[in-house]
Design an enzyme around this catalytic site. Structure first.
Site, PDB file in Angstrom:
ATOM      1  CE  LYS A  34      12.502  -1.554 -19.595  1.00 44.11           C
ATOM      2  NZ  LYS A  34      13.383  -0.439 -19.384  1.00 44.11           N
ATOM      3  CG  LEU A  38       1.045  -7.911 -21.314  1.00 46.28           C
ATOM      4  CD1 LEU A  38      -0.162  -7.611 -21.984  1.00 46.28           C
ATOM      5  CD2 LEU A  38       2.062  -6.792 -22.138  1.00 46.28           C
ATOM      6  N   GLY A  39       2.391  -7.046 -17.026  1.00 46.71           N
ATOM      7  CA  GLY A  39       2.336  -7.096 -15.655  1.00 46.71           C
ATOM      8  C   GLY A  39       2.836  -6.253 -14.890  1.00 46.71           C
ATOM      9  N   GLY A  40       4.264  -5.964 -15.378  1.00 49.65           N
ATOM     10  CA  GLY A  40       5.199  -4.759 -14.828  1.00 49.65           C
ATOM     11  C   GLY A  40       5.756  -5.229 -13.493  1.00 49.65           C
ATOM     12  CB  CYS A  42       2.779  -4.809  -9.508  1.00 51.33           C
ATOM     13  SG  CYS A  42       1.422  -5.260  -8.393  1.00 51.33           S
ATOM     14  N   GLY A 180      17.593  -1.320   5.087  1.00 48.40           N
ATOM     15  CA  GLY A 180      16.462  -0.588   4.925  1.00 48.40           C
ATOM     16  C   GLY A 180      15.269  -1.576   5.788  1.00 48.40           C
ATOM     17  N   GLY A 182      12.069  -0.773   5.563  1.00 51.24           N
ATOM     18  CA  GLY A 182      10.840  -0.394   5.127  1.00 51.24           C
ATOM     19  C   GLY A 182      10.242  -1.385   4.853  1.00 51.24           C
ATOM     20  CG  LEU A 323       1.268   2.088  -2.149  1.00 52.08           C
ATOM     21  CD1 LEU A 323       0.460   2.408  -1.008  1.00 52.08           C
ATOM     22  CD2 LEU A 323       2.133   0.666  -1.597  1.00 52.08           C
ATOM     23  CG  HIS A 448     -19.693 -12.589  18.073  1.00 54.82           C
ATOM     24  ND1 HIS A 448     -18.567 -12.190  18.735  1.00 54.82           N
ATOM     25  CD2 HIS A 448     -19.977 -13.771  18.971  1.00 54.82           C
ATOM     26  CE1 HIS A 448     -18.100 -12.852  19.757  1.00 54.82           C
ATOM     27  NE2 HIS A 448     -18.910 -14.097  19.854  1.00 54.82           N
TER      28      HIS A 448
HETATM   29  P1  FAD Z   1       5.446  -0.721 -12.948  1.00 57.57           P
HETATM   30  O1  FAD Z   1       4.601  -1.811 -12.268  1.00 57.57           O
HETATM   31  O2  FAD Z   1       6.688  -0.630 -12.579  1.00 57.57           O
HETATM   32  O3  FAD Z   1       5.220  -0.874 -14.469  1.00 57.57           O
HETATM   33  C1  FAD Z   1       6.062  -0.561 -15.368  1.00 57.57           C
HETATM   34  C2  FAD Z   1       6.117  -1.027 -16.508  1.00 57.57           C
HETATM   35  O4  FAD Z   1       6.525  -0.278 -17.719  1.00 57.57           O
HETATM   36  C3  FAD Z   1       7.162  -2.361 -16.381  1.00 57.57           C
HETATM   37  O5  FAD Z   1       6.449  -3.533 -16.861  1.00 57.57           O
HETATM   38  C4  FAD Z   1       8.314  -1.946 -17.451  1.00 57.57           C
HETATM   39  O6  FAD Z   1       9.068  -2.862 -18.086  1.00 57.57           O
HETATM   40  C5  FAD Z   1       7.662  -0.920 -18.501  1.00 57.57           C
HETATM   41  N1  FAD Z   1       8.604  -0.102 -19.151  1.00 57.57           N
HETATM   42  C6  FAD Z   1       9.542   0.897 -18.656  1.00 57.57           C
HETATM   43  N2  FAD Z   1       9.929   1.782 -19.641  1.00 57.57           N
HETATM   44  C7  FAD Z   1       9.467   1.078 -20.782  1.00 57.57           C
HETATM   45  C8  FAD Z   1       9.646   1.623 -22.107  1.00 57.57           C
HETATM   46  N3  FAD Z   1      10.599   2.520 -22.430  1.00 57.57           N
HETATM   47  N4  FAD Z   1       8.841   0.857 -23.059  1.00 57.57           N
HETATM   48  C9  FAD Z   1       7.933   0.057 -22.536  1.00 57.57           C
HETATM   49  N5  FAD Z   1       7.675  -0.609 -21.447  1.00 57.57           N
HETATM   50  C10 FAD Z   1       8.477   0.068 -20.404  1.00 57.57           C
HETATM   51  N6  FAD Z   1       2.562  -2.038  -4.246  1.00 57.57           N
HETATM   52  C11 FAD Z   1       1.413  -2.496  -3.647  1.00 57.57           C
HETATM   53  O7  FAD Z   1       0.445  -1.741  -3.795  1.00 57.57           O
HETATM   54  N7  FAD Z   1       1.329  -3.710  -2.980  1.00 57.57           N
HETATM   55  C12 FAD Z   1       2.131  -4.605  -2.767  1.00 57.57           C
HETATM   56  O8  FAD Z   1       2.112  -5.598  -2.012  1.00 57.57           O
HETATM   57  C13 FAD Z   1       3.368  -4.421  -3.234  1.00 57.57           C
HETATM   58  N8  FAD Z   1       4.565  -5.071  -3.244  1.00 57.57           N
HETATM   59  C14 FAD Z   1       5.655  -4.729  -3.874  1.00 57.57           C
HETATM   60  C15 FAD Z   1       6.800  -5.557  -3.530  1.00 57.57           C
HETATM   61  C16 FAD Z   1       7.898  -5.608  -4.355  1.00 57.57           C
HETATM   62  C17 FAD Z   1       9.155  -6.399  -4.021  1.00 57.57           C
HETATM   63  C18 FAD Z   1       8.261  -4.050  -5.007  1.00 57.57           C
HETATM   64  C19 FAD Z   1       9.404  -4.043  -5.697  1.00 57.57           C
HETATM   65  C20 FAD Z   1       7.030  -3.375  -5.318  1.00 57.57           C
HETATM   66  C21 FAD Z   1       5.562  -3.609  -4.516  1.00 57.57           C
HETATM   67  N9  FAD Z   1       4.800  -2.916  -4.489  1.00 57.57           N
HETATM   68  C22 FAD Z   1       3.672  -3.031  -4.183  1.00 57.57           C
HETATM   69  C23 FAD Z   1       4.969  -1.474  -5.458  1.00 57.57           C
HETATM   70  C24 FAD Z   1       4.250  -1.596  -6.805  1.00 57.57           C
HETATM   71  O9  FAD Z   1       4.819  -2.745  -7.515  1.00 57.57           O
HETATM   72  C25 FAD Z   1       4.268  -0.641  -7.743  1.00 57.57           C
HETATM   73  O10 FAD Z   1       3.976   0.763  -6.900  1.00 57.57           O
HETATM   74  C26 FAD Z   1       3.450  -0.614  -9.139  1.00 57.57           C
HETATM   75  O11 FAD Z   1       4.113  -1.759  -9.747  1.00 57.57           O
HETATM   76  C27 FAD Z   1       3.583   0.530  -9.825  1.00 57.57           C
HETATM   77  O12 FAD Z   1       3.046   0.374 -11.082  1.00 57.57           O
HETATM   78  P2  FAD Z   1       3.190   1.047 -12.347  1.00 57.57           P
HETATM   79  O13 FAD Z   1       2.150   0.629 -13.387  1.00 57.57           O
HETATM   80  O14 FAD Z   1       3.166   2.502 -12.041  1.00 57.57           O
HETATM   81  O15 FAD Z   1       4.769   0.579 -12.956  1.00 57.57           O
HETATM   82  P1  NAI Z   2      10.724   2.219   1.739  1.00 57.06           P
HETATM   83  O1  NAI Z   2      10.786   3.410   1.641  1.00 57.06           O
HETATM   84  O2  NAI Z   2       9.578   1.413   2.343  1.00 57.06           O
HETATM   85  O3  NAI Z   2      11.931   1.924   2.815  1.00 57.06           O
HETATM   86  C1  NAI Z   2      13.228   2.343   2.698  1.00 57.06           C
HETATM   87  C2  NAI Z   2      13.917   2.247   3.908  1.00 57.06           C
HETATM   88  O4  NAI Z   2      15.242   2.259   3.916  1.00 57.06           O
HETATM   89  C3  NAI Z   2      13.475   3.373   5.067  1.00 57.06           C
HETATM   90  O5  NAI Z   2      13.147   2.908   6.213  1.00 57.06           O
HETATM   91  C4  NAI Z   2      14.779   4.349   4.873  1.00 57.06           C
HETATM   92  O6  NAI Z   2      14.928   5.082   6.167  1.00 57.06           O
HETATM   93  C5  NAI Z   2      15.839   3.239   4.882  1.00 57.06           C
HETATM   94  N1  NAI Z   2      17.031   3.907   4.246  1.00 57.06           N
HETATM   95  C6  NAI Z   2      17.229   4.506   3.327  1.00 57.06           C
HETATM   96  N2  NAI Z   2      18.690   4.971   3.316  1.00 57.06           N
HETATM   97  C7  NAI Z   2      19.367   4.082   4.154  1.00 57.06           C
HETATM   98  C8  NAI Z   2      20.587   4.058   4.506  1.00 57.06           C
HETATM   99  N3  NAI Z   2      21.472   4.540   3.909  1.00 57.06           N
HETATM  100  N4  NAI Z   2      21.082   3.069   5.627  1.00 57.06           N
HETATM  101  C9  NAI Z   2      20.019   2.336   5.969  1.00 57.06           C
HETATM  102  N5  NAI Z   2      18.584   2.525   5.719  1.00 57.06           N
HETATM  103  C10 NAI Z   2      18.312   3.295   4.902  1.00 57.06           C
HETATM  104  O7  NAI Z   2      11.252   1.484   0.599  1.00 57.06           O
HETATM  105  P2  NAI Z   2      11.583  -0.050  -0.042  1.00 57.06           P
HETATM  106  O8  NAI Z   2      11.201  -0.943   1.051  1.00 57.06           O
HETATM  107  O9  NAI Z   2      12.531  -0.108  -0.856  1.00 57.06           O
HETATM  108  O10 NAI Z   2      10.097  -0.132  -1.033  1.00 57.06           O
HETATM  109  C11 NAI Z   2      10.080   0.558  -2.249  1.00 57.06           C
HETATM  110  C12 NAI Z   2       8.511   1.003  -2.473  1.00 57.06           C
HETATM  111  O11 NAI Z   2       8.017  -0.229  -2.686  1.00 57.06           O
HETATM  112  C13 NAI Z   2       7.954   1.354  -1.598  1.00 57.06           C
HETATM  113  O12 NAI Z   2       7.421   2.932  -1.723  1.00 57.06           O
HETATM  114  C14 NAI Z   2       6.575   0.842  -1.240  1.00 57.06           C
HETATM  115  O13 NAI Z   2       5.425   1.483  -1.077  1.00 57.06           O
HETATM  116  C15 NAI Z   2       6.636  -0.262  -2.217  1.00 57.06           C
HETATM  117  N6  NAI Z   2       6.334  -1.360  -1.690  1.00 57.06           N
HETATM  118  C16 NAI Z   2       4.985  -1.627  -1.368  1.00 57.06           C
HETATM  119  C17 NAI Z   2       4.623  -2.853  -0.682  1.00 57.06           C
HETATM  120  C18 NAI Z   2       3.454  -2.979   0.002  1.00 57.06           C
HETATM  121  O14 NAI Z   2       2.530  -2.275  -0.584  1.00 57.06           O
HETATM  122  N7  NAI Z   2       3.068  -4.135   0.737  1.00 57.06           N
HETATM  123  C19 NAI Z   2       5.724  -4.051  -0.446  1.00 57.06           C
HETATM  124  C20 NAI Z   2       6.953  -3.702  -1.132  1.00 57.06           C
HETATM  125  C21 NAI Z   2       7.217  -2.514  -1.856  1.00 57.06           C
END
Ligand code: FAD
Ligand code: NAI
Length: 470
Positions: A34, A38-40, A42, A180, A182, A323, A448
């Protein structure tokens, strides 16, 4: 009307990898996205931009605080935030073109516009002028997730922001509140703290990274405190409100501390990072009877099939660990099963990495999970401070903690805080996939001087309690 074997909805890592695998397996394939690129999540507002800013900010922070120790003079060091942001945007754009190329190479038809179900085989794509309808024998939903919030906190995306806005703030704030502790909170909190912003993290639980081994929470709390991040643990946020007047443009957050005392915080922005929710809006799932669970995630069975035959769902939209690599594995799994292959996904062994500095990487069971399951275990630790290579580069923070079955010596979990943890974890991922023992890893010759020797030493500590360099 165009017909395809497979239609993938969503072009994140789950969706576009599914499309590539479908095409490799001989299926005519379409992908619908949408957004204009591309790339979502992530690629556009998640993994890649956050890592680009983490890398840039770490370089700046190192130059500021560590280079002089190496004899490198950085007098006159300045920060160009706008340039840092535009580099991040270029990294995204390069990857966007990379996915365009992969779609072309694999002859995947790309449709831009929001998809919705007309029937279990027919998908409508909303265009800027006209709608298009395409049909597919199989539909794969990979629509990902979006940020969620909590009661009392409305995301206005101006002062009360999500990770998406935090990745592109026009002006460097002075103070940033993060709700948060996390993964997102700590990664983006680190970016700003390294660049000199006062960062305060408010966390509901009594520790940050509450899903990880407690040793990691402890080590990271102390490490990030050194960076200047303040932690308010066991704090329940009650409200967040923008305060916009002629004098200031700020946000006020009120929280209850562990003694039920109200604490008021004031900052330029409040980043809400309290988890993410399924993105199913506009798909018209109910039109075809695709069921979701009470949290809104699409229900799937073991084969990742939804409640409707021929329709599958993968990635963040079905929940579990959110992830990119989990989403990719699920896409490949669905396609390979569709052609009669027998792939498997080992959900117990999905590496989890946090790209702070030091990095965090974890796989398998935590110590608490082992004890809760009544397992009899042994634990070995090795600190990076005892490693020659870590001393050479002055990256001595952190440790490798290995947990193995007390009797069989099989490795059950590995938890790392330290330099290059994100890459080190993969050695144990492969070993654990093949059910290696701590002795197997300990007896494997490690080069090493490398950081990977910390894994070998932790394995020695776990196997026979005789690490060589401790
Ligand atoms: P998404 O990447 O969310 O892609 C879904 C796509 O579907 C989007 O482009 C959206 O526009 C599209 N879409 C939705 N509805 C429709 C529709 N009706 N029609 C057409 N298209 C649609 N994960 C890691 O493993 N490593 C990381 O370092 C990491 N860092 C992150 C940092 C941040 C700030 C955030 C927010 C997330 C991070 N994540 C990380 C999590 C990771 O981005 C997601 O787990 C991953 O993108 C999920 O992939 P997905 O393909 O399920 O969905
Ligand atoms: P998260 O689940 O990692 O952390 C959310 C945190 O918010 C938790 O520690 C929780 O206890 C806290 N929280 C919840 N309700 C709260 C409240 N009312 N007050 C204060 N704290 C509260 O979720 P986050 O950081 O939003 O990331 C979302 C997803 O994105 C994760 O599932 C993660 O796997 C993915 N992601 C992965 C990355 C990576 O692989 N390096 C990087 C960034 C995101």
């Amino acid at each position: 009307m165009q017909k395809f074997d497979v239609i993938v909805i969503g072009s994140g890592p789950g969706g576009y990898v599914t499309a590539i695998r479908a095409s490799q397996l001989g299926k005519t394939t379409a992908i619908i996205e949408k957004y204009p690129v591309l790339g979502g999540t992530c690629l556009n507002v998640g993994c890649i931009p956050s890592k680009a800013l983490l890398d840039s900010s770490e370089k700046y922070h190192e130059a500021k605080t560590k280079f002089s120790k190496h004899g490198i003079n950085t007098t006159g060091l300045t920060l160009d935030w706008a340039k840092m942001l535009s580099r991040k945007d270029r990294v995204i754009a390069t990857n966007n073109s990379g996915i365009d190329y992969l779609m072309k190479k694999n002859k995947v038809a790309v449709f831009k516009g929001a998809a919705s179900f007309i029937s279990k085989n027919q998908i409508k794509i909303k265009g800027s002028k006209d709608d298009t309808i395409i049909t597919g024998k199989n539909i794969i939903i990979a629509t990902g997730s979006k940020p969620s919030s909590i009661k009392g906190v409305t995301l206005d995306k101006k002062r009360i922001i999500t990770s998406t806005e935090a990745l592109s703030l026009k002006k460097m704030p002075k103070e940033l509140l993060v709700i948060g502790g996390g993964v997102i909170g700590l990664e983006l909190g680190s970016v700003y703290a390294r660049l000199g912003v006062k960062v305060k993290v408010i966390e509901f639980f009594d520790r940050i990274l509450a899903n990880f081994d407690t040793s990691i929470s402890k080590e990271m709390t102390s490490s990030l405190k050194k960076l200047g991040i303040e932690f308010y643990l066991s704090h329940k946020v009650l409200s967040a409100n923008p305060i916009v007047n002629k004098k200031s443009d700020k946000v006020e957050v009120v929280a209850l501390d562990a003694h039920d005392k109200k604490i008021t915080f004031l900052a330029d922005y409040c980043l809400v990072a309290v988890g993410r929710k399924a993105n199913t809006s506009g798909l018209d799932l109910d039109k075809v009877g695709i069921e979701t669970n009470p949290q809104g995630f699409i229900k799937v069975d073991k084969s990742l099939k939804t409640s409707i035959d021929g329709v599958f769902a993968i990635g963040d939209v079905i929940g579990g660990v959110m992830l990119a690599h989990k989403a990719e594995e699920e896409g490949v799994y669905v396609m390979e099963r569709l052609v009669g292959q027998l792939p498997h996904i080992n959900y117990e062994l999905i590496p989890n990495v946090v790209y702070t500095w030091p990095e965090v990487a974890s796989i398998g069971l935590t110590e608490k999970q082992c004890l809760d399951q009544g397992l009899s275990i042994k634990v070995g630790n090795f600190p990076f401070s005892a490693l020659g290579r870590a001393r050479a580069s002055d990256d001595i923070e952190g440790f490798v903690k290995m947990i193995a079955d007390a009797k069989s010596d099989e490795v059950l979990g590995v938890h790392i805080v330290g330099a290059r943890a994100s890459d080190l974890i993969m050695e144990v991922a492969v070993a654990m996939e093949y059910k290696a023992s701590a002795e197997d890893i300990a007896r494997t010759c490690h080069a090493h001087p490398t950081f990977s020797e910390a894994i070998k030493e932790a394995a020695l500590a776990t196997w026979n309690n005789q690490p060589l360099h401790l």
